[in-house]
Design a protein around this motif. Sequence first.
Motif, short mmCIF file in Angstrom:
data_model
loop_
_atom_site.label_atom_id
_atom_site.label_comp_id
_atom_site.label_asym_id
_atom_site.label_seq_id
_atom_site.Cartn_x
_atom_site.Cartn_y
_atom_site.Cartn_z
N TYR A 183 119.81 38.90 31.41
CA TYR A 183 119.85 39.09 29.95
C TYR A 183 118.41 39.10 29.43
O TYR A 183 117.93 38.13 28.84
N VAL A 202 128.64 34.79 24.93
CA VAL A 202 129.37 33.69 25.58
C VAL A 202 130.83 33.72 25.17
O VAL A 202 131.75 33.62 26.00
N GLU A 214 125.03 29.22 31.20
CA GLU A 214 123.75 29.83 30.86
C GLU A 214 122.62 29.14 31.60
O GLU A 214 122.72 27.95 31.95
N ILE A 241 124.86 33.59 32.70
CA ILE A 241 124.02 34.37 31.80
C ILE A 241 122.60 33.85 31.94
O ILE A 241 122.28 32.74 31.50
N HIS A 243 118.89 34.02 30.99
CA HIS A 243 117.99 34.51 29.95
C HIS A 243 116.63 34.81 30.56
O HIS A 243 115.97 33.92 31.12
#
Length: 279
Positions: A183, A202, A214, A241, A243
């Motif tokens: 991401y 989410v 995350e 996910i 970042h």
Amino acid sequence: MTNTAQSIDLESLEEIAREIRLDILDMTTKAGSGHPSSSWSSTDIVVALFFGGILKYNPVDPWWPERDRFIMSKGHAAPLLYAALARAEYFDRDEIWRLRQAGSPVQGHPIQRMMPGIEATTGSLGQGLSAGIGHILGGRLNNLDYRVYVLLGDGECEAGQIWEAAMAAAHFKCDNLTAILDYNKYQETGPISREMALEPLVEKWNSFGWNVVEADGHNIADLIEKMNSIKNVNRKPSILIAHTIKGKGVSFVEADFKFHGRALTPEQAEKAREELLCS
């Protein structure tokens, strides 16, 4: 003989990530094309998988039936996959310098069976998660208990097939399937939020019946911890996910999304090398 990847200390993993970023730089600069920034954003994720004790594999027997599967659905990050596979000793490292050459097996997107360790032909975005589910269901038929990891791009998540696959994975309770989302918030044409917003991300994955976690996509220790925690989830697929920063490691690439599909010039590559060596 089978082999399970053994974890390496964090400092060594960070050094591997630096060396792989340098390989990506050299590969794409030599080829004069490729996707350096998309490869760099995912580098720490792939290092955690292959060298952090997560992925079960055997480069001596690449098609070992009980191996875990890694599918790079964002196939344009192929330089990263080739560099990692070479580092894991699937093939001679000299092969990676043939990136994008005519007749080379080291093509701009991964092609299954052309190089050992490539589990799926990818590049047409949106298909990798479906392929991962196929591996899961095939494993059930053959009584094999491996795990499947699929690396997704965020721009790729604009494809409808991703969400069809997300629905199917929850329906079939694919708890040995982990999607990992790079991401980095940008795609080739600009910010994800402008081109086709994904948020609330989410909540979307939760609503499809997935376990959602995350992580800092550039913190290898955090990635390993979260990937290990996912292994304890039952009866639902998981997505991590991550970042990230597009072009991570080179400041002027981080600042310009247009490097998505553009190799650095030799002069830019020298500046990038200095930054990577000093980071």
